[in-house]
Design a protein around this motif. Structure first.
Motif, short mmCIF file in Angstrom:
data_model
loop_
_atom_site.label_atom_id
_atom_site.label_comp_id
_atom_site.label_asym_id
_atom_site.label_seq_id
_atom_site.Cartn_x
_atom_site.Cartn_y
_atom_site.Cartn_z
N THR B 75 -2.21 -32.37 -20.64
CA THR B 75 -0.93 -32.46 -21.34
C THR B 75 -0.72 -31.27 -22.27
N GLY B 76 -1.82 -30.60 -22.64
CA GLY B 76 -1.68 -29.44 -23.52
C GLY B 76 -1.13 -29.78 -24.88
N GLY B 77 -1.32 -31.02 -25.31
CA GLY B 77 -0.80 -31.40 -26.62
C GLY B 77 -1.67 -30.89 -27.74
N SER B 169 -6.57 -17.31 -21.43
CA SER B 169 -6.13 -18.39 -20.58
C SER B 169 -7.03 -18.60 -19.37
N GLY B 180 -7.69 -32.44 -13.48
CA GLY B 180 -6.91 -33.27 -12.56
C GLY B 180 -7.82 -34.13 -11.70
N PRO B 181 -8.67 -33.49 -10.86
CA PRO B 181 -9.60 -34.29 -10.06
C PRO B 181 -10.51 -35.13 -10.95
N LEU B 184 -8.89 -38.33 -11.76
CA LEU B 184 -8.86 -39.17 -10.55
C LEU B 184 -10.22 -39.85 -10.37
N GLY B 187 -10.65 -42.65 -12.87
CA GLY B 187 -9.98 -43.88 -12.47
C GLY B 187 -10.78 -44.65 -11.44
N LEU B 188 -11.23 -43.92 -10.41
CA LEU B 188 -11.97 -44.56 -9.33
C LEU B 188 -13.31 -45.11 -9.82
N THR B 191 -12.99 -48.15 -12.14
CA THR B 191 -12.58 -49.33 -11.39
C THR B 191 -13.78 -49.97 -10.70
#
Lengths: 177, 399, 460
Positions: B75-77, B169, B180-181, B184, B187-188, B191
């Motif tokens: 998100t780069g917040g 950068s 990103g991965p 993912l 999450g997996l 769970t």
């Protein structure tokens, strides 16, 4: 005393100039000030020393009322007014009632927010003297205005106008009533 | 006040303070865990139950920190910059957690009824699940989760360190790319971890929401942990010069969001099962909502959701160091109660009860974990000097 | 206005605009006569709307029997469309409320039109349950009110009653939120019209609806609080709406519907399809109305990333459901999922998987996200996929139920297809009219972020 006016208004090119002008005017002792801008400027509330908005309190009360209305309506209908067995669920099926309670909370809270705003700001406002300044039409586009109102104890046509002139405005004009 | 004039390394006095904390945490942890283990010789069942429960809490905080770390890259917040190094230090405890997982492995036969061939043979439903619920596959999956967590933690730590000496950068982009991965996988893995380690204690029951309950709970507990740590560290440089109410406000809002997400997931699962009222599903709630456990459930609704929710609605509380920390610590405690309510009723069918090991073992595990965390924390500058959003994040705090 | 920005931040608005230029760029479209492209689009949308009106009139006059439903498949096209349209609406609220709370300032260029999209989508959605009741003129029976029919009240334990409350609250609050956001811009248009056509009907209407707004600080400070509060209220509301839609299915005990993961899964799916629809509309609007400086490739890029995220959540839910169907050991659950993948509606299932899970993986590549044509095609495919998702969930769970003797199939009739087409017609007609009469970009909000990242130069 000649004909009364609403106040003196100065026009600025940038939001920064408006914030500075508001600060100077406060420092000079003026209290009945208002700033007009096409978009909200964070520094202005602090420059104008505005106190906190009471809107959150109104919304909180609205939300609580909404929630109570929602829950009590369901409770009254299903437990007191017309108790009937539906699908073997208990008469007081609280898990199911939470949902409508929630929706009513949001509904009442949001509506009280909007009507609260209208009430706090006196909107809709069919007439306001600032529109008597021809260039004020730009306040909703790209110009920034500061108005010192005539009800201010320090207000004096000449002195106030001269003071505003020192803030490097684009223009200083009288606001007719 | 620019980045270059700051030194973000922990100054000597802070490092000394952290070190003394570490020694104390380690001593308390080892003693408590030893006491628990001694008790475990007499009552291994209870030991493994308490251990599993406490372990779930600390592994959850760690995984949650890693997820938040990756989330802030994506998100780069500005909110994430100030907690970045704390999250990284937490992710470096994964190897320790792998070692601490061994007692769970040793306790499989005490914890999971499906691991007993005779139970499986007599039960049609468990027999059906043997393809999934069997000891070698269980261990293989656990190894896979740990492998993933450790690999992602390694990459995140390596490139973040590289950025300290090579600002710009290039590293940031790599960190974003792996996040990103990484999310993912988070999450997996969570769970299936939740299904394997907790849900399968009752092999007859299943719920598709279950993993998400853990995702929300881990996000919440790690956020609460980070807020607490940050406030403690903000008494000293470098954070004392940097952290302001505005940072706290942002983190408080996120914690608030997690409180709501947790309540949302929990209520949704409850309502769907309550409305369906199916014999294969409802017993899970019957066990948890009657007798003593019912009071625990009620306490969760009140103190894991309602009270923190009302408190965190207030902007003033979110901007108050002490009050926000109090809420955060409270939520950490409630998270432990929540896990207790998920795990223990399976073992004490219908009967509410607490063992002395339920106090000793979390203290033991917590002490050891905190010692590892505080050992890793001062190894790097406490704020990332090469971070591209750093100036913005620090300026964000100046009122 | 010295705002410190990290060197990574690029300008949100391209072309180094000044506030005056923003007013001109956005308002120009309101006074200029519509282009040929607009008329062509409007004619097509309006034709679809007429077709839909004819279909609905015929259905109301004749009865629900004009649809392809049967005893086994009692819900199909209509509820699919309902869920589809409600879902589309959710992206608007996401952009206007949730991203506002997260201070994602890129949202300013797209929030106005996304919110308008929400309103029109919820209108389209509302039609379907109402016409499915068969006697839409009695739709007010859905609400609780003291009555003289033997104390007949609605069933507060039914998700359909919850729906009624949720959707109507959602529509009302979205409309309010949208209108509140419009007020300052209505004032801008009013003041601009005053110089060119003062006293005209249009000027008078804008004067009335801008409520005498003068940009005073006494108003702005309350207004800002209001906006924040409405965003804070709209966020849980939007999540609750699709959650309740999911409960329409999940609180039943039908295998394939009764799954605890439904609420977050439906919400993620709704946002997924909604963002795709926003992209479809924005990519057309920026070209057609010359708004490339406001809706930049960067906006498209960020929305593509949101698509990727929500696609991931949806995929995780598909996986979890399939896994749990096996894990639960419930033969009916297992059957439903195998029947989805291999049964008579397998084509619909695989369309759904390809469009929602496989196709969005292309968005991992930056080049894809930056190529407008490809993104446009992807956004259309995702919406096809999401429509089929709802169709698959509804129809495949019903058509082969517990008793093989009652198994049946389902085939939509021409009336149903025309109604669906008509809902698209309504949606686009409303959207095209909106583009003509109201400022499509929130001018006030865009002006406030003009300076953002400007120091770093360059275009996104």
């Amino acid at each position: 005393m000649t004909k009364t006016i609403y106040g003196m208004m100065a026009e600025f090119d940038t939001p920064g100039a408006l914030v500075n002008a508001a600060r100077e005017a406060r420092a000079k002792g003026y209290r009945k000030l208002d700033a007009y801008s096409p978009f909200p400027i964070e520094e202005l509330s602090e420059a104008l020393h505005l106190h906190k908005s009471r809107l959150p309190l109104i919304v909180l009360i609205g939300g609580i009322l909404g929630g109570l209305t929602g829950y009590l309506m369901q409770y009254y209908v299903t437990v007191l007014y017309f108790p009937i067995n539906v699908a073997g669920r208990p008469l007081h099926s609280w898990p199911a009632y939470i949902i409508i309670t929630f929706e009513m909370t949001i509904l009442f809270a949001a509506l009280s927010a909007v009507f609260g705003l209208l009430a706090l700001c006196g909107l809709p406002m069919p007439y306001h003297p600032v529109f008597n300044v021809p260039r004020f039409a730009l306040a909703s586009r790209n110009r920034f205005f500061l108005c010192i109102e005539a009800t201010d104890p320090l207000f004096d046509r000449k002195a106030t106008s001269d003071f505003l002139g020192t803030l490097e405005p684009r223009e200083v004009s009288e606001v007719a009533h | 006040m620019t980045a270059s004039t700051h030194s973000f390394t922990a100054p000597a006095d802070l490092e000394k303070g952290i070190k003394s904390w570490r020694t104390r945490a380690l001593a308390v942890g080892v003693v408590a865990l030893a006491a628990g283990a001694a008790g475990g010789l007499g009552n291994p069942d209870q030991f493994f139950r308490s251990y599993l429960w406490a372990y779930l809490f600390f592994v959850g905080v760690t995984i949650g920190c890693m997820a938040l770390l990756m989330l802030q890259y994506l998100t780069g917040g500005a909110w994430g910059v100030v907690i970045r190094r704390l999250c990284e230090a937490a992710t470096r405890t994964f190897p320790l957690l792998l070692v601490l997982f061994l007692p769970v492995v040793l306790g499989i036969s005490h914890l999971y009824s499906w691991s007993h061939p005779e139970v499986a043979a007599a039960d049609e439903a468990i027999r059906h699940k043997q393809a999934y619920l069997n000891v070698p596959f269980f261990l293989g999956r656990a190894a896979f989760y740990f492998l993933g967590w450790i690999v992602f933690a390694l990459l995140l730590n390596k490139w973040s360190l590289a950025q300290d000496t090579e600002p710009g950068s290039r590293q940031q982009l790599k960190l974003q790319l792996v996040s990103g991965p990484g999310l993912l996988f988070f999450g997996l893995s969570v769970t299936f971890m939740a299904i394997d380690w907790v849900m399968s204690i009752d092999p007859h029951w299943s719920s598709t929401m279950y993993g998400l309950l853990f995702i929300a709970g881990e996000g919440l507990s790690s956020m609460a942990f980070l807020i607490t740590t940050l406030v403690i560290l903000s008494r000293s440089r470098p954070f004392s010069e940097v952290i302001t109410r505005r940072h706290l406000h942002d983190l408080g809002k996120l914690m608030f969001a997690f409180v709501m997400v947790w309540a949302y997931f929990s209520f949704s699962q409850f309502l769907i099962i309550w409305a369906g009222n199916l014999p294969e599903e409802i017993p899970w709630y019957v066990r948890r909502l009657h007798g003593g456990w019912g009071w625990v459930g009620l306490a969760l609704a009140a103190f894991h959701f309602a009270v923190p929710f009302l408190l965190l609605l207030s902007r003033d509380i979110k901007r108050n160091y002490n009050l926000l920390t109090a809420v955060a610590v409270w939520l950490l405690v409630m998270r432990m109660v929540d896990l207790y309510w998920l795990v223990m009723p399976e073992f004490r069918k219908g009967e509410f009860g607490v063992s002395w090991m339920d106090f000793v073992i979390p203290i033991g595990l917590g002490g050891i974990w905190l010692a590892a965390f505080t050992w890793q924390l001062p190894k790097r500058p406490l704020l990332p000097p090469g971070e591209l959003h750093l100036e913005e994040a620090l300026a964000h705090g100046r009122d | 206005m010295a705002e410190i920005c990290s060197p990574l931040r690029l300008p949100l608005i391209a072309g180094r605009k000044k506030p005056a230029a923003v007013t001109e760029d956005v308002c120009r479209a309101l006074t200029r006569p519509p282009s040929g492209l607009w008329w062509a689009a409007f004619a097509a949308a309006f034709a679809l709307l007429l077709l839909g009106t004819a279909a609905v009139s015929y259905q109301i006059a004749t009865g629900v029997g004009t649809w392809g439903l049967n005893t086994t498949v009692g819900w199909a096209f209509d509820i699919t469309n309902f869920v589809f349209w409600v879902g589309i609406g959710h992206a608007g609220t996401l952009i206007s409320a949730i991203l506002f709370l997260f201070r994602q300032r890129w949202r300013t260029s797209v929030n106005r039109s996304a919110e308008a999209m929400t309103l029109f989508a919820v209108m389209c959605a509302g039609i379907f349950p109402v016409i499915h009741t068969g006697r839409p003129w009695l739709a007010y029976w859905l609400f609780p009110y003291p009555n003289f029919r033997g104390s007949l009240w609605i069933n507060f334990r039914s998700p359909l009653a919850w729906d009624c409350f949720a959707i109507s609250t959602y529509f009302l609050i979205s409309a309010t939120f949208w209108y509140v956001g419009l007020i300052p811009d209505l004032a801008t248009v009013r003041d601009r019209l005053a110089s060119t056509e003062g006293g005209s009907l249009r000027h008078r209407l804008f004067s009335i609806f801008s409520l005498g707004w003068n940009g005073s600080y006494r108003v702005w400070r309350h207004y800002e609080v209001l906006y924040l509060l409405l965003a804070g209220l709209a966020t849980p509301l939007v999540i609750s709406v699709h959650t309740i839609v999911s409960w329409d299915f999940a609180t039943a005990v039908i295998p394939g519907w009764h799954a605890t993961i439904f609420p977050p899964y439906f919400v993620a799916g709704a946002i997924f399809s909604g963002i795709a629809m926003v992209l479809t509309l924005m990519l057309v609007a920026r070209k057609a109305m010359g708004l490339e400086d406001y809706i930049t490739t960067r906006h498209v890029d960020v929305m593509c990333k949101l698509l990727l995220l929500t696609s991931g959540i949806v995929a995780l839910a598909y996986g979890t459901e399939f896994f749990t169907a096996f894990y639960s050991g419930n033969p009916y659950e297992e059957f439903v999922f195998l029947n989805r993948a291999k049964g008579p509606f397998a084509w619909a299932y695989w369309t759904m998987v390809s469009c929602n899970v496989l196709v969005p993986q292309l968005l991992w590549f930056r080049r894809v996200r930056r190529s407008m044509g490809v993104v446009f095609v992807l956004s259309l495919l995702i919406n096809v996929g999401m429509w089929f998702e709802r169709f698959v969930i509804i129809v495949t769970s019903l058509h082969r139920d517990f008793l093989p003797s009652s198994w049946a199939s389902y085939r939509p009739t021409i009336v149903e297809v025309s109604t669906l087409a008509g809902s698209f017609g309504l949606f686009f007609t409303c959207f095209l009219i909106f583009c003509r009469i109201l400022p499509v970009i929130a001018m006030g909000e865009v002006k406030a972020v003009l300076s953002h990242g400007q120091g770093n130069g360059g275009e996104a």
